[in-house]
Design a protein around this motif. Structure first.
Motif, PDB file in Angstrom:
ATOM      1  N   GLY A 185       0.823  -1.219   0.000  1.00 21.30           N
ATOM      2  CA  GLY A 185       0.000   0.000   0.000  1.00 21.30           C
ATOM      3  C   GLY A 185       0.850   1.259   0.000  1.00 21.30           C
ATOM      4  O   GLY A 185       1.904   1.304   0.645  1.00 21.30           O
ATOM      5  N   GLY A 226      10.914  -1.999   8.391  1.00 23.23           N
ATOM      6  CA  GLY A 226       9.474  -2.289   8.306  1.00 23.23           C
ATOM      7  C   GLY A 226       8.702  -1.449   7.320  1.00 23.23           C
ATOM      8  O   GLY A 226       7.477  -1.373   7.398  1.00 23.23           O
ATOM      9  N   LYS A 229      10.537  -2.893   2.183  1.00 21.40           N
ATOM     10  CA  LYS A 229      11.606  -3.099   1.184  1.00 21.40           C
ATOM     11  C   LYS A 229      11.640  -4.565   0.726  1.00 21.40           C
ATOM     12  O   LYS A 229      11.712  -4.836  -0.476  1.00 21.40           O
ATOM     13  CB  LYS A 229      12.980  -2.710   1.792  1.00 21.40           C
ATOM     14  N   THR A 230      11.571  -5.474   1.702  1.00 22.93           N
ATOM     15  CA  THR A 230      11.607  -6.902   1.338  1.00 22.93           C
ATOM     16  C   THR A 230      10.367  -7.266   0.524  1.00 22.93           C
ATOM     17  O   THR A 230      10.449  -8.010  -0.457  1.00 22.93           O
ATOM     18  CB  THR A 230      11.678  -7.766   2.615  1.00 22.93           C
ATOM     19  N   MET A 231       9.233  -6.683   0.915  1.00 19.19           N
ATOM     20  CA  MET A 231       7.983  -6.949   0.185  1.00 19.19           C
ATOM     21  C   MET A 231       8.124  -6.563  -1.280  1.00 19.19           C
ATOM     22  O   MET A 231       7.671  -7.285  -2.166  1.00 19.19           O
ATOM     23  CB  MET A 231       6.859  -6.091   0.771  1.00 19.19           C
ATOM     24  N   ASN A 329      18.796  -0.333   5.947  1.00 18.07           N
ATOM     25  CA  ASN A 329      18.169   0.681   6.804  1.00 18.07           C
ATOM     26  C   ASN A 329      19.143   1.815   7.055  1.00 18.07           C
ATOM     27  O   ASN A 329      18.778   2.830   7.608  1.00 18.07           O
ATOM     28  CB  ASN A 329      17.838   0.085   8.184  1.00 18.07           C
TER      29      ASN A 329
HETATM   30  P1  ATP Z   1      13.585  -4.465   7.368  1.00 21.60           P
HETATM   31  O1  ATP Z   1      14.366  -3.274   6.918  1.00 21.60           O
HETATM   32  O2  ATP Z   1      13.430  -4.517   8.864  1.00 21.60           O
HETATM   33  O3  ATP Z   1      14.021  -5.727   6.755  1.00 21.60           O
HETATM   34  P2  ATP Z   1      11.533  -4.074   5.412  1.00 21.60           P
HETATM   35  O4  ATP Z   1      11.565  -2.656   4.996  1.00 21.60           O
HETATM   36  O5  ATP Z   1      12.182  -5.040   4.517  1.00 21.60           O
HETATM   37  O6  ATP Z   1      12.082  -4.217   6.886  1.00 21.60           O
HETATM   38  P3  ATP Z   1       9.244  -5.694   5.154  1.00 21.60           P
HETATM   39  O7  ATP Z   1       9.882  -6.892   5.735  1.00 21.60           O
HETATM   40  O8  ATP Z   1       9.063  -5.655   3.689  1.00 21.60           O
HETATM   41  O9  ATP Z   1      10.024  -4.423   5.653  1.00 21.60           O
HETATM   42  O10 ATP Z   1       7.851  -5.427   5.850  1.00 21.60           O
HETATM   43  C1  ATP Z   1       7.451  -6.034   7.076  1.00 21.60           C
HETATM   44  C2  ATP Z   1       5.954  -6.240   7.088  1.00 21.60           C
HETATM   45  O11 ATP Z   1       5.304  -4.980   7.178  1.00 21.60           O
HETATM   46  C3  ATP Z   1       5.445  -6.864   5.825  1.00 21.60           C
HETATM   47  O12 ATP Z   1       5.358  -8.267   5.970  1.00 21.60           O
HETATM   48  C4  ATP Z   1       4.070  -6.256   5.659  1.00 21.60           C
HETATM   49  O13 ATP Z   1       3.113  -7.051   6.313  1.00 21.60           O
HETATM   50  C5  ATP Z   1       4.157  -4.937   6.375  1.00 21.60           C
HETATM   51  N1  ATP Z   1       4.293  -3.829   5.436  1.00 21.60           N
HETATM   52  C6  ATP Z   1       5.332  -2.967   5.389  1.00 21.60           C
HETATM   53  N2  ATP Z   1       5.135  -2.026   4.440  1.00 21.60           N
HETATM   54  C7  ATP Z   1       3.956  -2.320   3.866  1.00 21.60           C
HETATM   55  C8  ATP Z   1       3.209  -1.721   2.806  1.00 21.60           C
HETATM   56  N3  ATP Z   1       3.640  -0.637   2.160  1.00 21.60           N
HETATM   57  N4  ATP Z   1       2.040  -2.274   2.464  1.00 21.60           N
HETATM   58  C9  ATP Z   1       1.571  -3.360   3.109  1.00 21.60           C
HETATM   59  N5  ATP Z   1       2.228  -3.970   4.130  1.00 21.60           N
HETATM   60  C10 ATP Z   1       3.385  -3.460   4.507  1.00 21.60           C
END
Ligand code: ATP
Length: 440
Positions: A185, A226, A229-231, A329
């Motif tokens: 989102g 959070g 990025k991984t998503m 990060n």
């Molecule tokens: P990190 O830097 O700690 O690895 P990250 O940026 O890779 O974190 P993600 O692992 O992609 O973050 O996101 C963690 C969870 O937060 C996802 O599993 C999802 O459920 C939720 N989330 C984060 N951003 C979004 C988004 N833009 N839309 C929907 N869900 C989100």
């Protein structure tokens, strides 16, 4: 037939050879009695027209002895066969023992071939010029091939190029990630940007060629924890048919000299073999931090790993269908060399979501949740200023759990209010209960 000269009684016994293999009772024992023959010459073999009874008895003995000798012959063949089989088994066991007693081989990597010799790097990083087992197919002897080396002479014994380090081979995510762009989102711009840089060159390489453009090799995703990025990386892997190789940077930071560099090299080799492929390195700062005048050997090894990563990124053409996505990060820690053109050509900054992005994220996160009609997600979005996507997920999870523990069928406003105060308390004192770790 003449009578025996000696007066002692000969005993004809089939088991007189004393074999332990002979089944007891299979061979009869015969006793020759001199009284069977006439005392003087034994020539008196007829009584009237019929043969003398002693002759009959002797013929019977001869017949029995003949059949007995046949049986013994069969027995002998059987035993000879058994001996042969046991000999073969003993020699097989001897071979096995010899193999088990052999000293281990050293594993190394070919760096170069110089006429009939090779330059190899052993697993401890030292480089040697060694001879090659002449029976090895020369086609297989290429730089980078994994080989086993004799412990004393370090001569190449065998080429082992089919094996990958378990860390590298398990980085391949065989099942496509389920995350799609619809699950993310409030990141429309970022999605567009990563699709242009990664998806387009993989799906339409000709279009880039026609435009005279060199597609980017890699994309760096930066932003607070959070934020999705991984998503984003998973959604890209889902939208293309590319093989997805995912690793966390700290896994590449190894203790032993040359290990990290080897892993990076193997990771890229595997990606090239499986192309089209996307390599995703999360937490790249753990190997990509600025080079300092570090004194510990661990730091120096991490830097060697970074150097290998840089040289691998330089070493393949951007048209080679291998793309790299890295996430961090802490972009301020990264070595500038990583950000030079031809490496991570595009940096996508993902900030904390604004109110409208939070609203979109909340809608996605609650789409399968039975919500009370009175719930206003926009209001919740307004109240969650500074929340990351992962924290919003924790909020939704907390509200849902409160509803379940109260035995409600719908999640209510008050569940969200209570959940919000719990999450805010955790934000003030993150060590109290790490929700990011729990739900992230
Ligand atoms: P990190 O830097 O700690 O690895 P990250 O940026 O890779 O974190 P993600 O692992 O992609 O973050 O996101 C963690 C969870 O937060 C996802 O599993 C999802 O459920 C939720 N989330 C984060 N951003 C979004 C988004 N833009 N839309 C929907 N869900 C989100």
């Amino acid at each position: 037939m003449s009578a025996p000269h000696s007066s002692h009684v000969p005993i004809l016994s089939a088991n007189s050879y004393g074999s332990s293999y002979l089944p007891v009772g299979r061979v009869k024992t015969f006793r020759y009695e001199p009284s069977m023959m006439s005392a003087d010459s034994g020539v008196d073999d007829r009584v009237g027209n019929s043969p003398h009874p002693n002759i009959i008895e002797l013929r019977k003995i001869i017949n029995d002895l003949t059949s007995n000798s046949q049986e013994l012959l069969t027995e002998k063949l059987f035993l000879e066969n058994e001996v042969n089989q046991l000999k073969k088994r003993a020699s097989r066991l001897d071979d096995e023992i010899r193999i088990l007693k052999e000293p281990p081989f050293i594993v190394g990597f070919i760096q170069d071939i110089v006429e009939s010799e090779a330059i190899v790097r052993s697993s401890n990083g030292t480089i040697f010029q060694v001879s090659i087992n002449p029976r090895i197919d020369h086609e297989l002897l290429r730089p980078g091939a994994r080989v086993s080396l004799n412990q004393d002479t370090l001569a190449i014994i065998e080429v082992l190029n089919d094996g990958w380090d378990p860390l590298v081979s398990t980085s391949e995510i065989v099942e496509k990630p389920k995350t799609t762009f619809d699950d993310i989102g409030g990141m429309d711009e970022e999605i567009l940007s990563i699709r242009q840089a990664i998806e387009l060159p993989l799906t339409k390489p000709d279009a880039f060629e026609k435009m005279g453009l060199t597609p980017p090799k890699g994309v760096l995703l930066t932003g607070p924890p959070g934020t999705g990025k991984t998503m984003l990386a998973k959604a890209i892997a889902n939208s293309t048919s590319a093989t997805f190789l995912g690793l966390v940077g700290s896994e590449l930071a190894q203790k032993y000299i040359g290990e990290g560099g080897r892993l990076v090299r193997e990771l890229f080799d595997l990606a090239k073999e499986k192309a089209p492929a996307i390599i995703f390195i999360d937490e790249i700062d753990s190997i990509g931090s600025k080079r300092l005048d570090s004194s510990t050997s661990g730091d120096r090894e991490v830097q060697r790993t970074l150097m290998q990563l840089l040289s691998e990124m330089d070493g393949f053409e951007s048209t080679q269908n291998v793309k790299i996505i890295a996430a961090t990060n802490r972009p301020e820690l990264l070595d500038k060399a990583l950000l030079r053109p031809g490496r991570f050509d595009r940096i996508i900054e993902i900030g904390l979501p604004d109110s409208s992005a939070r609203n979109k994220i909340l809608k996605i996160l609650t789409q399968d949740m039975p919500l009370n009609k009175s719930i206003n997600l926009k209001q919740i979005a307004n109240k969650t200023d500074g929340f990351s996507g992962a924290e919003l997920k924790a909020l939704v999870m907390e509200a849902g759990m409160k509803a379940i523990s109260e035995g409600q069928e719908l999640v209510s406003d008050s569940d969200f209010s209570l959940a919000l105060s719990t999450i805010e308390d955790n934000r003030k004192d993150p060590l109290r209960n790490n929700h990011e770790g729990l739900y992230g």
